[in-house]
Scaffold this active site. Structure first.
Site, mmCIF file in Angstrom:
data_model
loop_
_atom_site.group_PDB
_atom_site.id
_atom_site.type_symbol
_atom_site.label_atom_id
_atom_site.label_comp_id
_atom_site.label_asym_id
_atom_site.label_seq_id
_atom_site.Cartn_x
_atom_site.Cartn_y
_atom_site.Cartn_z
ATOM 1 N N TYR A 35 -29.248 7.904 106.807
ATOM 2 C CA TYR A 35 -28.352 9.110 106.885
ATOM 3 C C TYR A 35 -28.769 9.936 108.059
ATOM 4 O O TYR A 35 -29.918 9.697 108.537
ATOM 5 C CB TYR A 35 -28.250 9.914 105.465
ATOM 6 C CG TYR A 35 -29.491 10.842 105.339
ATOM 7 C CD1 TYR A 35 -29.485 12.146 105.701
ATOM 8 C CD2 TYR A 35 -30.727 10.339 104.903
ATOM 9 C CE1 TYR A 35 -30.611 13.082 105.208
ATOM 10 C CE2 TYR A 35 -31.812 11.095 104.763
ATOM 11 C CZ TYR A 35 -31.543 12.411 105.112
ATOM 12 O OH TYR A 35 -32.847 13.307 104.950
ATOM 13 N N GLU A 181 -46.068 16.934 106.994
ATOM 14 C CA GLU A 181 -44.882 17.820 107.444
ATOM 15 C C GLU A 181 -44.428 18.378 106.207
ATOM 16 O O GLU A 181 -45.140 18.698 105.302
ATOM 17 C CB GLU A 181 -43.575 16.873 107.895
ATOM 18 C CG GLU A 181 -43.340 15.702 107.105
ATOM 19 C CD GLU A 181 -42.287 14.872 107.591
ATOM 20 O OE1 GLU A 181 -41.483 15.005 108.274
ATOM 21 O OE2 GLU A 181 -42.313 13.373 107.164
#
Length: 296
Positions: A35, A181
Site C-alpha cells: 500500500y 523508527e
C-alpha cells in the site's frame, strides 16, 4: 474441497456472490499486499513520484504484478481526485493485493492483482505541528523487511495503540535498545546542530518525507548522518522530530514522560518545517508559522 454458497457475515448469512468484497481475498486472509498513503495539498499530489516508485519496488519485492504501468497509474490517480472534486487537503490510500483465489499459502497460478484506492479529506495537524507531541519507547517486534510497505501492520498497530493508551502521539521503536523508527513514521535525533537517523536499511521504511528531510538538510548545510542511536541517547537530544506523509515534520517534546531539550520545538526542526511548507507549496494562510511560532 467445495466451499458452499452461504457465508456468515457480521449481520447474517448471505450468498457469497452478493458480497461486494471478495471473501477469499489474499489481502484480507494473508495480508498479502502492499500500500501507499499519498498526501494531497490544495488538490495536488505531494511526492507522488516517490510514492509510485516505492509502490512498484514493494510490489517487485513480494512478487506482485501491478495491474497498470506507471503512466497508467498516474492517470488513474489523477482521475480519482478529479472525480471526487478534490481541491483542498486530503490523502489517498492505495492498496494492491495479490488477488482473489481459493485460500492457500502458495501463490495462486492464475490470479490478477486487486487494486483499491480512495481519497479522504485530511486537514494538516496544525496544533501538533506547532506545539509538538509526546512519544513512548516500545520494542520493535516487526519482521526484518520493513522497507517493503506491506499490509502486515499488526505490530505497528499494537505499538501505536500502546502509545495512545499512554496519551502519546507515537511509539519510538527499538531493537535491543537501538532506535529504528516509529510505528508509522521515521524519527530523527538532533545534537549540536546535526541530524541523526537510522540508515535506510531493510529493517526500516524508506520514507518519502524522509528523503525530503535529507534533501532539505543538504540544501541548508545541516549535517544529515545516517547512524543509529540508542534509546538512552534520547535523554541527551537537543531536539527530536518525526516525519511521515500525514504527520509532515513533527516536533517530539517528551519521550516516556521525559522532556526533550527545553521542552519546545527547536530551531532546527522549525527550519525544516519551513522547508517542507515551501516544498509542498502550502499557501501562506495555511502555514503553521503564525505570530506565535514566529516569536519563539
Amino acid at each position: 474441497m467445495t466451499i458452499h454458497d452461504h457465508i456468515l457475515t457480521e449481520n447474517d448469512f448471505v450468498k457469497q456472490d452478493t458480497l461486494k468484497y471478495p471473501f477469499e481475498e489474499r489481502g484480507l486472509q494473508f495480508g498479502d499486499g502492499i500500500y501507499e498513503v499519498i498526501r494531497v495539498y490544495n488538490g495536488n499530489y505531494y511526492l507522488i513520484d516517490e510514492h509510485i516508485d516505492r509502490l512498484y519496488r514493494s510490489a517487485a519485492a513480494v512478487k506482485i504484478d501491478v495491474p497498470y504501468k506507471k503512466e497508467d497509474m498516474y492517470e488513474r490517480l489523477d482521475d480519482l481526485l478529479q472525480k471526487n472534486g478534490i481541491d483542498g487537503d486530503a490523502k489517498v490510500y492505495l492498496q494492491i493485493t495479490r488477488g482473489s483465489a481459493p485460500r492457500d499459502h502458495a501463490f495462486p497460478d492464475q490470479t490478477q492483482a486487486n487494486l483499491y484506492a480512495y481519497v479522504k479529506d485530511l486537514p494538516r495537524p496544525d496544533t501538533f505541528l506547532r506545539d509538538g507531541v509526546s512519544a513512548i519507547t516500545h520494542e520493535d517486534v516487526r519482521w526484518d523487511w520493513c522497507y517493503i510497505k506491506s499490509l502486515n501492520l499488526l505490530p505497528n498497530v499494537l505499538a501505536k495503540q500502546t502509545a495512545k493508551e499512554h496519551g502519546c502521539y507515537e511509539a519510538i521503536l527499538h531493537k535491543n535498545g537501538e532506535v529504528t523508527e516509529c510505528s508509522s513514521s521515521n524519527v530523527y535525533f538532533v545534537r549540536q546542530g546535526k541530524v541523526y537517523t537510522h540508515p535506510a536499511k531493510k529493517n526500516i521504511l524508506h520514507g518519502c518525507v524522509r528523503m525530503r528531510v535529507e534533501a532539505f538538510c543538504k540544501r541548508e548545510n545541516i549535517d544529515f548522518i545516517e547512524e543509529a542511536f540508542q534509546v538512552e541517547d534520547l535523554a541527551y537530544a537537543d531536539e527530536l522530530f518525526l516525519s511521515s506523509s500525514t504527520s509532515e515534520i513533527m516536533p517530539i517534546l517528551r519521550v516516556d514522560g521525559q522532556t526533550i531539550g527545553d521542552g519546545r520545538p527547536g530551531a532546527l526542526t522549525r527550519k525544516l518545517q519551513k522547508c517542507y511548507e515551501a516544498d509542498a507549496h502550502i499557501n501562506e494562510e495555511d502555514s503553521i508559522f503564525t505570530s506565535q511560532t514566529a516569536a519563539e
